[in-house]
Design a protein around this motif. Structure first.
Motif, PDB file in Angstrom:
ATOM      1  N   MET A 173      -6.520  -0.853  11.456  1.00 16.53           N
ATOM      2  CA  MET A 173      -6.539  -1.270   9.815  1.00 16.53           C
ATOM      3  C   MET A 173      -5.599  -2.015   9.563  1.00 16.53           C
ATOM      4  SD  MET A 173      -6.850   1.259   6.924  1.00 16.53           S
ATOM      5  CE  MET A 173      -5.190   1.173   6.675  1.00 16.53           C
ATOM      6  N   THR A 174      -5.734  -3.075   8.702  1.00 18.40           N
ATOM      7  CA  THR A 174      -4.733  -4.038   7.913  1.00 18.40           C
ATOM      8  C   THR A 174      -4.426  -3.237   6.608  1.00 18.40           C
ATOM      9  OG1 THR A 174      -5.579  -5.861   9.090  1.00 18.40           O
ATOM     10  CG2 THR A 174      -4.291  -6.070   7.179  1.00 18.40           C
ATOM     11  N   THR A 175      -3.256  -3.154   6.527  1.00 18.24           N
ATOM     12  CA  THR A 175      -2.518  -2.758   5.079  1.00 18.24           C
ATOM     13  C   THR A 175      -1.525  -3.761   4.795  1.00 18.24           C
ATOM     14  OG1 THR A 175      -1.096  -1.009   6.169  1.00 18.24           O
ATOM     15  CG2 THR A 175      -3.142  -0.073   5.837  1.00 18.24           C
ATOM     16  N   VAL A 176      -1.415  -3.507   3.286  1.00 18.09           N
ATOM     17  CA  VAL A 176      -0.409  -4.475   2.839  1.00 18.09           C
ATOM     18  C   VAL A 176       0.268  -3.532   1.949  1.00 18.09           C
ATOM     19  CG1 VAL A 176      -1.586  -6.571   3.080  1.00 18.09           C
ATOM     20  CG2 VAL A 176      -2.023  -5.163   1.075  1.00 18.09           C
ATOM     21  N   PRO A 177       1.663  -3.717   1.537  1.00 15.52           N
ATOM     22  CA  PRO A 177       2.359  -2.899   0.562  1.00 15.52           C
ATOM     23  C   PRO A 177       1.682  -3.117  -0.898  1.00 15.52           C
ATOM     24  CG  PRO A 177       3.835  -4.273   1.690  1.00 15.52           C
ATOM     25  CD  PRO A 177       2.448  -4.777   2.138  1.00 15.52           C
ATOM     26  N   ARG A 178       1.824  -1.794  -1.581  1.00 14.06           N
ATOM     27  CA  ARG A 178       1.265  -1.646  -2.630  1.00 14.06           C
ATOM     28  C   ARG A 178       2.298  -1.213  -3.900  1.00 14.06           C
ATOM     29  NH1 ARG A 178      -2.079  -3.785  -0.124  1.00 14.06           N
ATOM     30  NH2 ARG A 178      -4.384  -3.231   0.236  1.00 14.06           N
ATOM     31  N   PRO A 179       2.049  -1.386  -5.193  1.00 10.43           N
ATOM     32  CA  PRO A 179       2.779  -1.060  -6.247  1.00 10.43           C
ATOM     33  C   PRO A 179       2.680   0.529  -6.268  1.00 10.43           C
ATOM     34  CG  PRO A 179       1.261  -2.747  -7.167  1.00 10.43           C
ATOM     35  CD  PRO A 179       0.906  -2.415  -5.687  1.00 10.43           C
ATOM     36  N   ASP A 180       3.740   1.016  -6.599  1.00 11.29           N
ATOM     37  CA  ASP A 180       3.992   2.428  -6.688  1.00 11.29           C
ATOM     38  C   ASP A 180       3.092   3.299  -7.380  1.00 11.29           C
ATOM     39  OD1 ASP A 180       5.048   4.859  -5.846  1.00 11.29           O
ATOM     40  OD2 ASP A 180       7.004   4.684  -6.924  1.00 11.29           O
ATOM     41  N   VAL A 181       2.730   4.369  -7.436  1.00 11.45           N
ATOM     42  CA  VAL A 181       1.968   5.283  -8.178  1.00 11.45           C
ATOM     43  C   VAL A 181       2.495   5.544  -9.473  1.00 11.45           C
ATOM     44  CG1 VAL A 181       0.338   6.131  -6.300  1.00 11.45           C
ATOM     45  CG2 VAL A 181       2.335   7.402  -7.216  1.00 11.45           C
ATOM     46  N   THR A 182       1.664   6.170 -10.532  1.00  8.51           N
ATOM     47  CA  THR A 182       2.327   6.595 -11.849  1.00  8.51           C
ATOM     48  C   THR A 182       2.964   7.953 -11.684  1.00  8.51           C
ATOM     49  OG1 THR A 182       0.222   7.589 -12.546  1.00  8.51           O
ATOM     50  CG2 THR A 182       0.371   5.171 -12.711  1.00  8.51           C
TER      51      THR A 182
ATOM     52  N   VAL B  80      -7.052  10.004   8.344  1.00 10.83           N
ATOM     53  CA  VAL B  80      -5.863  10.027   9.264  1.00 10.83           C
ATOM     54  C   VAL B  80      -5.227   8.490   9.525  1.00 10.83           C
ATOM     55  CG1 VAL B  80      -5.681  10.186  11.756  1.00 10.83           C
ATOM     56  CG2 VAL B  80      -6.667  12.135  10.396  1.00 10.83           C
ATOM     57  N   ASN B  81      -6.299   7.710   9.469  1.00  7.42           N
ATOM     58  CA  ASN B  81      -5.958   6.223   9.585  1.00  7.42           C
ATOM     59  C   ASN B  81      -5.120   5.749   8.553  1.00  7.42           C
ATOM     60  OD1 ASN B  81      -7.119   5.616  11.901  1.00  7.42           O
ATOM     61  ND2 ASN B  81      -9.158   4.940  11.266  1.00  7.42           N
ATOM     62  N   ARG B  82      -4.869   6.334   7.337  1.00  8.99           N
ATOM     63  CA  ARG B  82      -4.062   5.782   6.370  1.00  8.99           C
ATOM     64  C   ARG B  82      -2.983   6.619   6.012  1.00  8.99           C
ATOM     65  NH1 ARG B  82      -9.106   3.852   5.888  1.00  8.99           N
ATOM     66  NH2 ARG B  82      -9.426   2.056   5.087  1.00  8.99           N
ATOM     67  N   ILE B  83      -3.034   7.943   6.621  1.00  9.15           N
ATOM     68  CA  ILE B  83      -1.615   8.905   6.380  1.00  9.15           C
ATOM     69  C   ILE B  83      -0.521   8.185   6.740  1.00  9.15           C
ATOM     70  CG2 ILE B  83      -1.762  10.117   8.533  1.00  9.15           C
ATOM     71  CD1 ILE B  83      -1.416  12.548   6.661  1.00  9.15           C
ATOM     72  N   HIS B  84       0.733   8.035   5.982  1.00 12.35           N
ATOM     73  CA  HIS B  84       1.902   7.305   6.112  1.00 12.35           C
ATOM     74  C   HIS B  84       1.920   5.795   6.644  1.00 12.35           C
ATOM     75  CE1 HIS B  84       3.807  11.312   5.857  1.00 12.35           C
ATOM     76  NE2 HIS B  84       3.234  11.973   6.748  1.00 12.35           N
ATOM     77  N   GLN B  85       0.999   5.363   5.689  1.00 16.31           N
ATOM     78  CA  GLN B  85       0.796   4.002   6.051  1.00 16.31           C
ATOM     79  C   GLN B  85       1.151   3.298   4.873  1.00 16.31           C
ATOM     80  OE1 GLN B  85      -0.354   1.913   8.841  1.00 16.31           O
ATOM     81  NE2 GLN B  85       0.437   3.909   9.813  1.00 16.31           N
ATOM     82  N   PRO B  86       1.531   1.740   4.852  1.00 14.71           N
ATOM     83  CA  PRO B  86       2.163   1.144   3.711  1.00 14.71           C
ATOM     84  C   PRO B  86       1.083   1.310   2.547  1.00 14.71           C
ATOM     85  CG  PRO B  86       2.415  -0.004   5.351  1.00 14.71           C
ATOM     86  CD  PRO B  86       1.850   0.980   5.832  1.00 14.71           C
TER      87      PRO B  86
END
Length: 300
Positions: A1-10, A96-102
């Motif tokens: 899966m392709t992920t990109v950095p995201r702004p932080d959460v509130t 599971v594919n997204r845990i600890h991902q950017p």
């Protein structure tokens, strides 16, 4: 899966994550010891609240005697828990594919609790099906949704958790009703009540995460893409609702023409009213965040 950095959460989201994580730890139970599984469930009783079975309110239901409706409720119950087994398996793979991902650094700690609890839910739903129905129904044919479109990562992430949230809210409607229904046996009430207890946390988490992901998606895509996403999610909602009208259930209940019954029940206007009660909360949520422009749904 392709992920990109995201702004932080509130800060609000972080506080919610902390509270839900603490609550998950406080409420933890061992499902393999928690349940009082009955050796046998009588056939001549309600296995699902009669108002929740797929024929409720229709002209077809009026032609069936109570014994047939109770037998139908057994297999509707097995179908409901089977849908949970399949739905949980799919959502677990996505999480599971997204845990600890950017982009998912903040919720990853809660994801661990979420994954653990959902795995246990899948176990006890499967256990119910196999103990009392000797089967798990096959999953709905996903091809009914049409070809899966390829979207930007922000859109894909939003849709994954929007689908998870919808599924959890739809299931919780049934859990809340059946967990308190004294017409149902203790085993059935317990399964539904315990699932509702955990899902209340998951839904609170899901609403905050989906709202956050919707904001990120809006920054990335144009209005035409948002309308595509709206249309796709509405198709998913109809697909999910229609999975409750299972001809295999009608066949197992002894209905002579299961496909004919499915077609007749689906065509009955009373079912649109019942379905809207089931999906009222998630539909209102998707309108509140701005994704849904109206309450219309495509014809299934």
């Amino acid at each position: 899966m392709t992920t990109v950095p995201r702004p932080d959460v509130t800060d609000r989201f972080r506080e919610l994550l902390d509270r839900l994580t603490e609550k998950a730890i406080e409420d933890y139970y061992n499902p393999y010891q928690r349940f009082d599984w009955a050796d046998h469930l009588d056939e001549d009783q309600w296995w699902m609240s009669p108002e929740l079975i797929s024929v409720a309110g229709t002209a077809q239901a009026e032609r069936l005697d109570e014994a047939t409706l109770q037998r139908l409720s057994k297999w509707e119950s097995i179908n409901f828990y089977s849908l949970n087994v399949h739905g949980i398996r799919e959502l677990l793979m996505e999480v599971v594919n997204r845990i600890h991902q950017p982009g998912f650094e903040a919720p990853s700690d809660f994801f661990h609790h979420f994954i653990g609890e959902e795995n246990e839910h899948m176990w006890f739903f499967a256990e119910f099906c196999l103990r009392y129905g000797r089967k798990i129904y096959r999953p709905p044919v996903v091809a009914a949704l049409g070809p899966a479109p390829l979207y930007e990562p922000e859109v894909e992430n939003f849709l994954v958790f929007a689908r998870i949230l919808f599924f959890e809210e739809m299931v919780d409607h049934y859990n809340m009703a059946m967990g308190q229904d004294e017409r149902l046996c203790r085993t059935i009430r317990q399964v539904n009540a315990i699932h509702h207890q955990d899902e209340s946390r998951h839904i609170a988490f899901g609403r905050e995460l989906v709202s956050h992901l919707y904001g990120l998606m809006r920054e990335r895509v144009d209005e035409d893409r948002l309308r595509e996403v709206e249309a796709y999610l509405k198709r998913y909602i109809v697909f999910s609702v229609n999975s409750f009208y299972n001809p295999e259930v009608y066949r197992d209940a002894g209905i002579a023409d299961p496909l004919g019954l499915r077609a007749a029940v689906l065509a009955d206007p009373a079912r649109r009213v019942a379905e809207r009660r089931v999906i009222r909360k998630p539909m209102a949520f998707f309108r509140k965040i701005g994704l849904f422009t109206d309450d219309t749904l495509p014809v299934g």
